[in-house]
Design a protein around this motif. Structure first.
Motif, mmCIF file in Angstrom:
data_model
loop_
_atom_site.group_PDB
_atom_site.id
_atom_site.type_symbol
_atom_site.label_atom_id
_atom_site.label_comp_id
_atom_site.label_asym_id
_atom_site.label_seq_id
_atom_site.Cartn_x
_atom_site.Cartn_y
_atom_site.Cartn_z
ATOM 1 N N LEU A 171 18.746 1.690 -6.957
ATOM 2 C CA LEU A 171 17.380 1.282 -7.293
ATOM 3 C C LEU A 171 16.655 2.375 -8.065
ATOM 4 N N THR A 172 16.907 3.633 -7.685
ATOM 5 C CA THR A 172 16.298 4.747 -8.420
ATOM 6 C C THR A 172 16.821 4.798 -9.850
ATOM 7 N N GLN A 173 18.124 4.619 -10.007
ATOM 8 C CA GLN A 173 18.712 4.624 -11.345
ATOM 9 C C GLN A 173 18.154 3.497 -12.209
ATOM 10 N N ALA A 174 17.939 2.347 -11.592
ATOM 11 C CA ALA A 174 17.413 1.193 -12.327
ATOM 12 C C ALA A 174 15.893 1.204 -12.411
ATOM 13 N N GLY A 175 15.265 2.261 -11.887
ATOM 14 C CA GLY A 175 13.820 2.317 -11.777
ATOM 15 C C GLY A 175 13.049 1.987 -13.039
ATOM 16 N N PRO A 176 13.352 2.618 -14.179
ATOM 17 C CA PRO A 176 12.573 2.323 -15.388
ATOM 18 C C PRO A 176 12.605 0.851 -15.778
ATOM 19 N N GLU A 177 13.782 0.241 -15.701
ATOM 20 C CA GLU A 177 13.894 -1.170 -16.061
ATOM 21 C C GLU A 177 13.222 -2.061 -15.015
ATOM 22 N N LEU A 178 13.388 -1.709 -13.740
ATOM 23 C CA LEU A 178 12.752 -2.483 -12.678
ATOM 24 C C LEU A 178 11.235 -2.449 -12.800
ATOM 25 N N ILE A 179 10.688 -1.266 -13.004
ATOM 26 C CA ILE A 179 9.229 -1.117 -13.086
ATOM 27 C C ILE A 179 8.685 -1.822 -14.316
ATOM 28 N N GLU B 216 5.479 1.966 -5.368
ATOM 29 C CA GLU B 216 6.147 0.936 -4.584
ATOM 30 C C GLU B 216 7.665 1.119 -4.592
ATOM 31 N N LEU B 217 8.203 1.534 -5.736
ATOM 32 C CA LEU B 217 9.645 1.781 -5.800
ATOM 33 C C LEU B 217 10.030 2.930 -4.871
ATOM 34 N N ALA B 218 9.211 3.985 -4.819
ATOM 35 C CA ALA B 218 9.496 5.106 -3.919
ATOM 36 C C ALA B 218 9.484 4.639 -2.464
ATOM 37 N N ARG B 219 8.533 3.796 -2.136
ATOM 38 C CA ARG B 219 8.503 3.248 -0.773
ATOM 39 C C ARG B 219 9.752 2.413 -0.506
ATOM 40 N N GLU C 49 12.694 -12.067 -13.115
ATOM 41 C CA GLU C 49 13.514 -11.054 -13.782
ATOM 42 C C GLU C 49 13.645 -9.818 -12.903
ATOM 43 N N THR C 50 12.548 -9.393 -12.297
ATOM 44 C CA THR C 50 12.597 -8.255 -11.377
ATOM 45 C C THR C 50 13.567 -8.547 -10.242
ATOM 46 N N SER C 51 13.542 -9.767 -9.741
ATOM 47 C CA SER C 51 14.431 -10.155 -8.653
ATOM 48 C C SER C 51 15.896 -10.062 -9.068
ATOM 49 N N GLU C 52 16.208 -10.545 -10.253
ATOM 50 C CA GLU C 52 17.586 -10.485 -10.740
ATOM 51 C C GLU C 52 18.054 -9.044 -10.910
ATOM 52 N N ARG C 53 17.187 -8.202 -11.468
ATOM 53 C CA ARG C 53 17.557 -6.793 -11.673
ATOM 54 C C ARG C 53 17.743 -6.079 -10.338
#
Length: 527
Positions: free
Chosen positions: A59-67, A84-87, A172-176
């Protein structure tokens, strides 16, 4: 042919990209059966820990695309989503620690005692995973309460495969996020189908009714959650439904507190009720402020801060319509005033605001009961009360007695009410608020949920449909069930219950506690 699932920009209402297709009944069945087939692999504790840690990494690696995707689909903003990603990653690491600690398994061993009257057999109890868990993603937290959220993390930690029903506001966020978690499973040497994903309204209904689904977690509206809850209970084999539905989160301000820090409380309330454009489940929605000069100063401070708050975009057009019509209906009630009028803004935005009403209008059944229902968005209701009339309709007690359950309840007290000559006032208010909520705050604001072992994010109905928390260490308990073994030969016992304790688990043997770790050791994250 499956209906298309589109990613929509809430700022403009335009379709961004076609993400997937709505799952048919056959597709839901396939997703559940695929997840179900991974149960034996997920039983391996070491691989489960590796999965949870790999999930945080992926999730951290995908962070930029996820956010970027989450911001495009929710308009929540990069700073908020970064936190929110950090949480979210913190939750996975915390549950990895919880699995290693083993305390959630609740191991209890009572050795046989032939001399007891009557003789006592050997009894050993621990908790085992329920099976496939259905998770219904939330709209307002596209990460921390959705595909990679606390329901998913705690279920995987318990050893339960997960099927997530994606929220239509952020497909899209869900798929990623699902792709990242499936890669994490492969990293840990587990089948990727420990987590599967489905889209579509009908898929959500098919999912809750699937015979291989053993429990469900939900965060959303009272209407939607109650429909799923009733469906779960009406199945041929009913299953537990852990729903977080609606919450008013009352706040009581005493006259002494208002006299001492009206400006501070007013500013704090403004920040809390407008945070995330008022789309937090812990938003303070009903605030009791005393009449008189001190209360007037507090309301003036609140008005000044809210008037300066920028218009915002809600998560989708339907929520905006509900907010606009909801505040209009409330503002039209007799005796309701709007010092800062909430409502529609330009270009699809909404404007924060608040309403005021006298406590007496809420003390009995009537049209003003509408003010006691949650209104999702940047609005709160300020109830002016007589600080010396707690037993009367003009005091807060009569209104508090009419409230349903909430996630939180807050009281703002003066120092003399927290340990000085007026401590009885503080005690009485906490006693009145405790039956209403799962978390009671003193001199704080409820928005922000720390992920710690002591946290409880739940409350009496309609806040939740259970007594459990969806945040913190004990969230894992929702997906486990106890099993006791009686007079079982050692060679047949699971390793968790053997006398030599090969897994090093904390347990209670003949009434004496042995071992134990800290559990949920990752730093708390706020949401």
């Amino acid at each position: 042919m499956a209906e298309p699932v589109w990613s929509v920009d809430p700022r403009t209402g335009t379709r961004r990209v076609r993400v997937a297709g709505e799952a048919t009944a056959a597709a839901v069945d396939a997703a559940v059966r695929a997840a179900h087939a991974t149960r034996a692999a997920l039983a391996d504790r070491d691989r489960r820990v590796a999965l949870l840690r790999a999930a945080a990494d992926r999730l951290t690696q995908a962070g930029p695309e996820l956010i970027a995707a989450a911001d495009a689909e929710t308009a929540l903003g990069v700073p908020r989503l970064t936190g929110e990603l950090a949480r979210t990653t913190g939750q996975f690491l915390a549950f990895a620690d919880e699995v290693l600690d083993g305390g959630a398994l609740g191991v209890v061993i009572d050795h046989a005692d032939p001399s007891a009257t009557p003789p006592r057999p050997d009894l050993r109890r621990h908790k085992v995973p329920l099976g496939v868990v259905a998770v219904y993603a939330a709209s307002n937290f596209p990460l921390a309460f959705s595909v990679p959220g606390g329901d998913t993390a705690s279920a995987l930690a318990a050893g339960c495969p997960v099927v997530v029903k994606a929220h239509p506001d952020h497909p899209e966020t869900s798929e990623r996020a699902a792709a990242a978690l499936r890669l994490a499973a492969a990293d840990a040497g587990l089948p990727e189908d420990v987590l599967t994903l489905v889209h579509g309204f009908r898929a959500g209904i098919d999912l809750i009714g699937h015979p291989l689904v053993t429990a469900a977690g939900f965060t959303g509206s009272v209407r939607g959650g109650r429909a799923l809850f009733d469906t779960a209970a009406a199945r041929p084999v009913p299953i537990p439904f852990y729903g977080e539905l609606g919450s008013l989160n009352p706040v009581v301000v005493t006259e002494r507190a208002a006299r001492e820090r009206a400006g501070e409380i007013g500013a704090g309330l403004a920040a809390s009720m407008t945070l995330g454009t008022g789309q937090f489940c812990t938003k303070p929605g009903l605030v009791f402020v005393p009449r008189g000069e001190a209360g007037d100063a507090l309301v003036a401070a609140l008005a000044g801060q809210v008037a300066e708050a920028a218009p915002g975009v809600l998560l989708d057009a339907g929520m905006r319509e509900a907010f606009v019509s909801g505040v209009a209906a409330r503002a039209a009630l007799d005796g309701v005033e709007a010092p800062v009028a909430p409502g529609p803004g330009a270009d699809g935005t909404v404007v924060p605001g608040f309403l005021t009403v006298d406590a007496a209008r809420l003390a009995a059944d009537g049209p003003h009961d509408l003010l006691l229902d949650e209104c999702f968005g940047p609005v709160t209701v300020v109830v002016r009360h007589d600080a010396d009339a707690d037993a009367d309709a003009d005091g807060p007690a009569a209104v508090l007695a009419r409230l349903g359950g909430s996630l939180t309840a807050t009281v703002h007290l003066a120092p003399s009410e927290t340990g000085g000559e007026h401590t009885a006032t503080g005690r009485a208010l906490l006693a009145a608020l405790t039956p209403l909520a799962g978390r009671v705050l003193v001199n704080g604001w409820p928005t922000g949920v720390a992920v710690t072992p002591a946290q409880h994010h739940g409350g009496p109905y309609p806040a939740t449909t259970s007594l459990f928390t969806s945040v913190g260490a004990t969230a894992i308990e929702r997906w486990l069930r106890p099993v006791a073994y009686q007079s079982t030969p050692p060679a047949l016992l699971p390793p968790e219950l053997r006398d030599d304790n090969p897994l090093g688990l904390p347990r209670r043997v003949n009434g004496v506690r042995q071992g134990g770790g800290a559990g949920l050791n990752a730093p708390g994250q706020r949401g």
